[in-house]
Enzyme design. Structure first.
Site, short mmCIF file in Angstrom:
data_model
loop_
_atom_site.label_atom_id
_atom_site.label_comp_id
_atom_site.label_asym_id
_atom_site.label_seq_id
_atom_site.Cartn_x
_atom_site.Cartn_y
_atom_site.Cartn_z
N LYS A 81 60.60 -97.37 63.60
CA LYS A 81 60.55 -98.33 62.48
C LYS A 81 61.88 -98.43 61.74
O LYS A 81 62.25 -99.51 61.26
CB LYS A 81 59.43 -97.98 61.51
N ASP A 114 52.78 -102.72 56.72
CA ASP A 114 52.00 -101.49 56.51
C ASP A 114 51.43 -101.40 55.10
O ASP A 114 50.27 -101.03 54.91
CB ASP A 114 52.88 -100.26 56.78
#
Ligand code: ATR
Length: 283
Positions: free
Chosen positions: A66, A102
């Protein structure tokens, strides 16, 4: 040619994302393919470039890439910028756009699926790594009374508070409590945890190792929710919370909600998540 998407990670074999996106596509009547791709630990950018070269339109990014996806993106959403991490990429001829779904995934699970009201509540966030960083701003946007970030290494929690552009507090920062937008935002170690919380979120990697962060008894307020971002098995954190009388939730809903937000970004259609969460729970 079918529109193509993929998730990149390492490991990736057990990813639920292909099932989730296949379900979203069926539900919204869209034709697309979504595959799991293992990227070499030292070859993430090359793997993404190859997929883009094959005509890929977008990708999800999971552990441990990420932060690399954040660097790779030509342009970032504000929430990806704030998180310092990207879990969703959108490819066009001109650029790679990076977003992070997220945090909104967690908030949508808490508010939409679990029926929690976050405004005015006391929230304890355990951990200060990538998983915690992605959810701080979306939680603050809901106007809790307090957000306390506790971490094994308290300096990282203090840095996370500073990153949220709000004054850090607690003994490790050497300042008084900061307050922005009505939320008291503080950082510290597990030993600094005091009082009771309405929501306790475990964003540490402790569950992976079967460990429980050292939490004091009595930290859950009446009716409190304990949320573990991990899913798929009962964790020491949830077992502790249950023993303390808290309501418990794992991170499966967050997984599906972050996927729904990515799907919306790519396809412009918002899938229903409840049926997909139920499908995954059924095995
Ligand atoms: P991620 O990006 O998945 O959050 P990370 O950046 O390595 O992973 O962060 C892991 C988090 O879990 C950190 O907050 C870490 O605490 P430290 O900052 O002190 O390392 C926390 N963590 C990992 N193992 C832990 C354990 N056994 N007990 C408590 N916290 C733990």
């Amino acid at each position: 040619m079918t529109d193509r998407y993929a998730v990149f990670g390492n490991p990736i074999a057990h990813s639920k994302s292909p099932r989730i996106h296949a379900a979203f596509a069926a539900q919204t009547g869209q034709t697309l393919s979504y595959e799991a791709r293992l990227a070499p630990l030292d070859g993430f950018a090359e793997a993404v470039a190859a997929f883009r070269g094959e005509g890929g339109l977008g990708a999800n990014v999971t552990v441990p890439f990420k932060e690399q996806a954040y660097v790779l993106a030509d342009r970032l959403s504000a929430r990806a910028e704030a998180a310092g991490a990207v879990n969703t990429l959108v490819f066009s001829a001109a650029e790679v756009f990076g977003d992070n779904t997220d945090g909104v995934g967690l908030v949508n699970d808490l508010v939409g699926n679990l029926g929690l009201e976050l405004a005015g509540k006391r929230i304890l966030l355990l951990g200060a790594g990538g998983a915690a960083r992605g959810v701080v701003l979306p939680l603050l946007e809901r106007g809790p009374a307090e957000l306390f970030i506790a971490n094994r290494t308290p300096e990282k929690a203090v840095a996370l508070v500073a990153r949220a552009s709000l004054p850090a507090s607690g003994k490790h920062a050497g300042k008084d409590a900061g307050a922005t937008g009505g939320t008291r935002l503080r950082a510290g170690s597990f030993a600094d945890i005091a009082g009771q919380y309405d929501l306790v979120i475990n964003a540490t990697a402790a569950s992976l190792a079967g460990d429980l962060p050292p939490l004091p008894a009595g930290l859950f307020a009446a009716g409190a929710l304990a949320y573990d971002m991990m899913y798929g098995k009962d964790t020491p954190f949830l077992a502790f919370a249950r023993g303390e009388g808290a309501r418990c939730a794992d991170g499966l809903g967050m997984l599906v909600e972050q996927a729904a937000a990515a799907f919306s970004l790519w396809r412009g259609a918002r899938p229903e998540t409840a049926a997909v969460i139920a499908m995954l729970r059924a095995g």
